[in-house]
Motif scaffolding. Structure first.
Motif, PDB file in Angstrom:
ATOM      1  N   ALA A   1      17.934  -7.363 -24.838  1.00  0.00           N
ATOM      2  CA  ALA A   1      19.297  -7.589 -24.372  1.00  0.00           C
ATOM      3  C   ALA A   1      20.079  -6.289 -24.435  1.00  0.00           C
ATOM      4  CB  ALA A   1      19.971  -8.640 -25.238  1.00  0.00           C
ATOM      5  N   CYS A   2      21.014  -6.141 -23.510  1.00  0.00           N
ATOM      6  CA  CYS A   2      21.844  -4.941 -23.485  1.00  0.00           C
ATOM      7  C   CYS A   2      23.034  -5.172 -24.398  1.00  0.00           C
ATOM      8  CB  CYS A   2      22.305  -4.645 -22.066  1.00  0.00           C
ATOM      9  SG  CYS A   2      20.946  -4.304 -20.937  1.00  0.00           S
TER      10      CYS A   2
ATOM     11  N   PRO B   1      20.954 -12.102 -19.383  1.00  0.00           N
ATOM     12  CA  PRO B   1      20.152 -11.018 -19.958  1.00  0.00           C
ATOM     13  C   PRO B   1      19.115 -11.580 -20.915  1.00  0.00           C
ATOM     14  CG  PRO B   1      22.261 -11.163 -21.077  1.00  0.00           C
ATOM     15  CD  PRO B   1      22.327 -12.139 -19.932  1.00  0.00           C
TER      16      PRO B   1
END
Length: 255
Positions: free
Chosen positions: A12-13, A189
């Motif tokens: 995940a960002c 995401p």
């Protein structure tokens, strides 16, 4: 035997906060304002356990909130909402479409979401009643009623940095929580794994070794907000409460 290592683990960002040994804040810092869902038909006492340690002394101000209050827009007064144990489908039904939309909007606009057991089911992208806040589905869905017992979880390196820099393994109470694995929703995401199951519960026809290696604690972002899900119950009387407390602190974006 099914191993979660066969799944692609999506990153995940999201930002990784500094290690937290204590969530007690400085006197000049406002406490994290936490809303805990409860309603008469829930049959859950999870909010009572949470309110024992989510107190101003520890840097939190917790309030029990009803589905009706969420539908009215009262989440605007909080930093984090907790969906505790009970029934994920029951929580979804009580919230109604308007309440589920209100939760999604709250998180999308920067609020934090903490799902515990039922609340993790609710946050997933798996069911028609899910909130679709995190790109996770439930492994071995047909054996959700696999039992209740203490189990061992192992924090990942990131999990140790986010949730605890003292222990990497915890004995924790499990009660039919979701066995989380990545879903493939293109509009969400990938999530980050903070802990996996090292031991299992396999009652009521559940196959052995299906639970080991699945994800016990995960986190991600949804819009501008943060989502963290716990399959087991760190909030029970004997804890480990610090995992929930630091998870809430991260969800509140208080680093």
């Amino acid at each position: 035997m099914h191993s979660v290592s066969n799944f692609l683990l999506l990153a995940a960002c999201i930002f990784i906060p500094a290690s937290l040994q204590s969530v007690v804040m400085a006197e000049e810092t406002m406490p994290v304002r936490v809303a805990i869902l409860d309603f008469p038909a829930s049959g859950s006492q999870g909010y009572r356990n949470l309110q024992r340690f989510l107190i101003p002394k520890n840097g939190f101000e917790s309030t029990v909130i009803s589905p009706e209050a969420i539908r009215k827009g009262d989440l605007k007064n909080f930093d984090v909402v907790i969906m505790p144990g009970g029934s994920g489908s029951g929580q979804a039904k009580a919230l109604k479409p308007e309440g589920r939309a209100a939760v999604r909007t709250f998180v999308k606009n920067g609020g934090g979401y903490v799902g515990i057991c039922a609340g993790a089911y609710l946050a997933s992208s798996h069911y028609e009643w899910s909130l679709d806040l995190i790109n996770a589905r439930v492994w071995d869905r047909s054996h959700w009623n696999r039992g209740k017992s203490n189990v061992t979880i192992q924090l990942t390196p990131v999990g140790s940095e986010v949730l605890s820099n003292t222990n990497s393994k915890y004995n924790i109470y499990y009660s039919n929580g979701p066995l989380l694995v990545p879903d493939n929703q293109p509009d969400l995401p990938g999530y980050e794994v903070l802990a996996t199951f090292e031991s299992e519960v396999a009652n009521n026809g559940a196959p052995t070794e299906a639970m080991i290696g699945t994800h016990a604690i995960i986190r991600s972002k949804f819009g501008s907000g943060r989502v963290i899900c716990f399959s087991p119950h760190a909030e029970t009387k004997n804890g480990p409460h610090s995992l929930i407390a630091t998870g809430i602190y991260w969800a509140a974006n208080q680093e």
